[in-house]
Design a protein around this motif. Structure first.
Motif, PDB file in Angstrom:
ATOM      1  N   PHE A   1       0.840  -1.190   0.000  1.00 43.59           N
ATOM      2  CA  PHE A   1       0.000   0.000   0.000  1.00 43.59           C
ATOM      3  C   PHE A   1       0.881   1.247   0.000  1.00 43.59           C
ATOM      4  CE2 PHE A   1       0.588  -1.363   4.370  1.00 43.59           C
ATOM      5  CZ  PHE A   1       0.910  -0.202   5.040  1.00 43.59           C
ATOM      6  N   TRP A   2       0.346   2.320  -0.560  1.00 40.73           N
ATOM      7  CA  TRP A   2       1.134   3.542  -0.610  1.00 40.73           C
ATOM      8  C   TRP A   2       0.273   4.789  -0.494  1.00 40.73           C
ATOM      9  CZ3 TRP A   2       0.156   6.718  -4.828  1.00 40.73           C
ATOM     10  CH2 TRP A   2      -0.551   6.133  -5.867  1.00 40.73           C
ATOM     11  N   THR A   3      -0.959   4.653  -0.010  1.00 43.02           N
ATOM     12  CA  THR A   3      -1.842   5.814   0.114  1.00 43.02           C
ATOM     13  C   THR A   3      -1.365   6.802   1.180  1.00 43.02           C
ATOM     14  OG1 THR A   3      -3.255   4.527   1.590  1.00 43.02           O
ATOM     15  CG2 THR A   3      -3.887   4.608  -0.725  1.00 43.02           C
ATOM     16  N   HIS A   4      -0.488   6.358   2.070  1.00 43.09           N
ATOM     17  CA  HIS A   4       0.039   7.260   3.097  1.00 43.09           C
ATOM     18  C   HIS A   4       1.246   8.058   2.599  1.00 43.09           C
ATOM     19  CE1 HIS A   4       2.342   3.601   3.239  1.00 43.09           C
ATOM     20  NE2 HIS A   4       3.263   4.170   3.998  1.00 43.09           N
ATOM     21  N   VAL A   5       1.633   7.864   1.360  1.00 41.00           N
ATOM     22  CA  VAL A   5       2.785   8.552   0.778  1.00 41.00           C
ATOM     23  C   VAL A   5       2.301   9.766  -0.015  1.00 41.00           C
ATOM     24  CG1 VAL A   5       4.694   8.323  -0.856  1.00 41.00           C
ATOM     25  CG2 VAL A   5       4.092   6.416   0.628  1.00 41.00           C
ATOM     26  N   ASN A   6       2.949  10.891   0.169  1.00 41.31           N
ATOM     27  CA  ASN A   6       2.638  12.101  -0.581  1.00 41.31           C
ATOM     28  C   ASN A   6       3.778  12.343  -1.572  1.00 41.31           C
ATOM     29  OD1 ASN A   6       1.951  14.576  -1.549  1.00 41.31           O
ATOM     30  ND2 ASN A   6       2.072  15.651   0.394  1.00 41.31           N
ATOM     31  N   PRO A   7       3.626  11.894  -2.829  1.00 43.07           N
ATOM     32  CA  PRO A   7       4.741  11.989  -3.772  1.00 43.07           C
ATOM     33  C   PRO A   7       5.033  13.409  -4.241  1.00 43.07           C
ATOM     34  CG  PRO A   7       2.815  11.125  -4.871  1.00 43.07           C
ATOM     35  CD  PRO A   7       2.462  11.255  -3.413  1.00 43.07           C
ATOM     36  N   TYR A   8       4.125  14.353  -3.996  1.00 44.04           N
ATOM     37  CA  TYR A   8       4.310  15.711  -4.504  1.00 44.04           C
ATOM     38  C   TYR A   8       4.585  16.723  -3.400  1.00 44.04           C
ATOM     39  CZ  TYR A   8       2.140  13.332  -8.358  1.00 44.04           C
ATOM     40  OH  TYR A   8       1.848  12.424  -9.329  1.00 44.04           O
ATOM     41  N   GLY A   9       4.535  16.284  -2.165  1.00 44.33           N
ATOM     42  CA  GLY A   9       4.729  17.207  -1.054  1.00 44.33           C
ATOM     43  C   GLY A   9       6.180  17.324  -0.648  1.00 44.33           C
ATOM     44  N   ARG A  10       6.380  18.100   0.359  1.00 43.74           N
ATOM     45  CA  ARG A  10       7.727  18.313   0.884  1.00 43.74           C
ATOM     46  C   ARG A  10       8.023  17.242   1.922  1.00 43.74           C
ATOM     47  NH1 ARG A  10      10.036  23.961   3.179  1.00 43.74           N
ATOM     48  NH2 ARG A  10      12.109  23.205   3.653  1.00 43.74           N
ATOM     49  N   CYS A  11       9.160  16.639   1.813  1.00 50.39           N
ATOM     50  CA  CYS A  11       9.554  15.590   2.741  1.00 50.39           C
ATOM     51  C   CYS A  11      10.814  16.047   3.461  1.00 50.39           C
ATOM     52  CB  CYS A  11       9.818  14.293   1.989  1.00 50.39           C
ATOM     53  SG  CYS A  11      10.396  12.971   3.052  1.00 50.39           S
ATOM     54  N   GLU A  12      10.739  16.183   4.767  1.00 53.85           N
ATOM     55  CA  GLU A  12      11.901  16.589   5.537  1.00 53.85           C
ATOM     56  C   GLU A  12      12.506  15.353   6.177  1.00 53.85           C
ATOM     57  OE1 GLU A  12      11.611  20.031   7.862  1.00 53.85           O
ATOM     58  OE2 GLU A  12      10.195  20.997   6.518  1.00 53.85           O
ATOM     59  N   LEU A  13      13.732  15.085   5.852  1.00 51.97           N
ATOM     60  CA  LEU A  13      14.437  13.901   6.316  1.00 51.97           C
ATOM     61  C   LEU A  13      15.302  14.264   7.514  1.00 51.97           C
ATOM     62  CD1 LEU A  13      15.096  10.932   5.791  1.00 51.97           C
ATOM     63  CD2 LEU A  13      16.917  11.699   4.278  1.00 51.97           C
ATOM     64  N   ASP A  14      15.043  13.612   8.637  1.00 47.69           N
ATOM     65  CA  ASP A  14      15.831  13.836   9.843  1.00 47.69           C
ATOM     66  C   ASP A  14      16.607  12.550  10.121  1.00 47.69           C
ATOM     67  OD1 ASP A  14      16.945  14.442  12.268  1.00 47.69           O
ATOM     68  OD2 ASP A  14      15.053  14.823  13.294  1.00 47.69           O
ATOM     69  N   MET A  15      17.886  12.544   9.795  1.00 47.78           N
ATOM     70  CA  MET A  15      18.710  11.346   9.949  1.00 47.78           C
ATOM     71  C   MET A  15      19.065  11.062  11.406  1.00 47.78           C
ATOM     72  SD  MET A  15      18.921  10.078   7.005  1.00 47.78           S
ATOM     73  CE  MET A  15      20.233   8.892   7.078  1.00 47.78           C
ATOM     74  N   ASN A  16      18.711  11.966  12.316  1.00 44.05           N
ATOM     75  CA  ASN A  16      18.988  11.761  13.733  1.00 44.05           C
ATOM     76  C   ASN A  16      17.788  11.184  14.475  1.00 44.05           C
ATOM     77  OD1 ASN A  16      21.642  12.816  13.643  1.00 44.05           O
ATOM     78  ND2 ASN A  16      20.750  14.878  13.531  1.00 44.05           N
ATOM     79  N   ARG A  17      16.697  10.922  13.761  1.00 40.69           N
ATOM     80  CA  ARG A  17      15.490  10.388  14.369  1.00 40.69           C
ATOM     81  C   ARG A  17      15.061   9.128  13.642  1.00 40.69           C
ATOM     82  NH1 ARG A  17      10.296  13.186  13.348  1.00 40.69           N
ATOM     83  NH2 ARG A  17       8.946  11.492  13.894  1.00 40.69           N
ATOM     84  N   ARG A  18      14.583   8.147  14.378  1.00 42.30           N
ATOM     85  CA  ARG A  18      14.134   6.889  13.768  1.00 42.30           C
ATOM     86  C   ARG A  18      12.624   6.758  13.911  1.00 42.30           C
ATOM     87  NH1 ARG A  18      17.888   2.670  13.030  1.00 42.30           N
ATOM     88  NH2 ARG A  18      19.990   3.326  13.492  1.00 42.30           N
ATOM     89  N   LEU A  19      12.042   5.903  13.075  1.00 40.02           N
ATOM     90  CA  LEU A  19      10.632   5.579  13.234  1.00 40.02           C
ATOM     91  C   LEU A  19      10.455   4.801  14.525  1.00 40.02           C
ATOM     92  CD1 LEU A  19       9.652   4.385   9.654  1.00 40.02           C
ATOM     93  CD2 LEU A  19       9.018   6.510  10.768  1.00 40.02           C
ATOM     94  N   ASP A  20       9.371   5.042  15.207  1.00 40.64           N
ATOM     95  CA  ASP A  20       9.102   4.354  16.461  1.00 40.64           C
ATOM     96  C   ASP A  20       8.461   3.002  16.159  1.00 40.64           C
ATOM     97  OD1 ASP A  20       8.847   3.800  19.150  1.00 40.64           O
ATOM     98  OD2 ASP A  20       6.959   4.891  19.343  1.00 40.64           O
ATOM     99  N   LEU A  21       9.281   2.058  15.721  1.00 41.25           N
ATOM    100  CA  LEU A  21       8.803   0.723  15.383  1.00 41.25           C
ATOM    101  C   LEU A  21       9.382  -0.273  16.370  1.00 41.25           C
ATOM    102  CD1 LEU A  21       9.271   0.779  11.524  1.00 41.25           C
ATOM    103  CD2 LEU A  21       7.154   1.036  12.790  1.00 41.25           C
ATOM    104  N   ASP A  22       8.519  -1.125  16.895  1.00 39.56           N
ATOM    105  CA  ASP A  22       8.967  -2.174  17.799  1.00 39.56           C
ATOM    106  C   ASP A  22       9.419  -3.347  16.938  1.00 39.56           C
ATOM    107  OD1 ASP A  22       9.474  -3.910  19.845  1.00 39.56           O
ATOM    108  OD2 ASP A  22       7.366  -4.304  20.297  1.00 39.56           O
ATOM    109  N   LEU A  23      10.713  -3.503  16.803  1.00 39.53           N
ATOM    110  CA  LEU A  23      11.245  -4.550  15.931  1.00 39.53           C
ATOM    111  C   LEU A  23      11.237  -5.920  16.583  1.00 39.53           C
ATOM    112  CD1 LEU A  23      14.208  -2.575  14.356  1.00 39.53           C
ATOM    113  CD2 LEU A  23      11.913  -2.911  13.470  1.00 39.53           C
ATOM    114  N   THR A  24      10.769  -6.011  17.833  1.00 37.90           N
ATOM    115  CA  THR A  24      10.709  -7.306  18.500  1.00 37.90           C
ATOM    116  C   THR A  24       9.369  -7.990  18.285  1.00 37.90           C
ATOM    117  OG1 THR A  24       9.938  -6.305  20.573  1.00 37.90           O
ATOM    118  CG2 THR A  24      12.335  -6.550  20.265  1.00 37.90           C
ATOM    119  N   ALA A  25       8.403  -7.302  17.688  1.00 39.12           N
ATOM    120  CA  ALA A  25       7.081  -7.901  17.456  1.00 39.12           C
ATOM    121  C   ALA A  25       7.211  -9.020  16.439  1.00 39.12           C
ATOM    122  CB  ALA A  25       6.101  -6.845  16.963  1.00 39.12           C
TER     123      ALA A  25
END
Length: 98
Positions: free
Chosen positions: A56-80
């Motif tokens: 799925f890709w409906t949560h992606v905005n291909p035409y908007g501004r995307c600010e990339l912060d390389m010092n922050r990670r997604l809050d994903l629990d990788l142990t699930a």
């Protein structure tokens, strides 16, 4: 594809493939996090689980501004680990003999 020469077009296509692979990976992690919630795990049937797809890709905005912060990670629990891993030949043997 932008670019006048064939090499430029090939690089653009490879970049799109890499972007798609990264998006599917992040979507898979997001789905795992949602399925780790007992509320959803108990609600979904086997047919619902078979219908799930990380494509799925409906949560992606291909035409908007995307600010990339390389010092922050997604809050994903990788142990699930709610989704089963790949099957092995030993699993098939156990199912036949069991």
């Amino acid at each position: 594809m932008p670019g006048a020469d064939k090499e430029s077009q090939e690089v653009s296509m490879l970049a799109l493939h890499l972007l798609q692979s990264a998006l599917v990976h992040v979507n898979t992690l997001l789905m795992r996090q949602v399925l780790a919630d007992p509320k959803w795990a108990d609600t979904l049937t086997d047919a619902d689980r078979r219908a799930l797809s990380p494509l799925f890709w409906t949560h992606v905005n291909p035409y908007g501004r995307c600010e990339l912060d390389m010092n922050r990670r997604l809050d994903l629990d990788l142990t699930a680990r709610t989704m089963p891993g790949p099957r092995t030949p030993a699993d098939d043997t156990a199912a036949v003999s069991g």
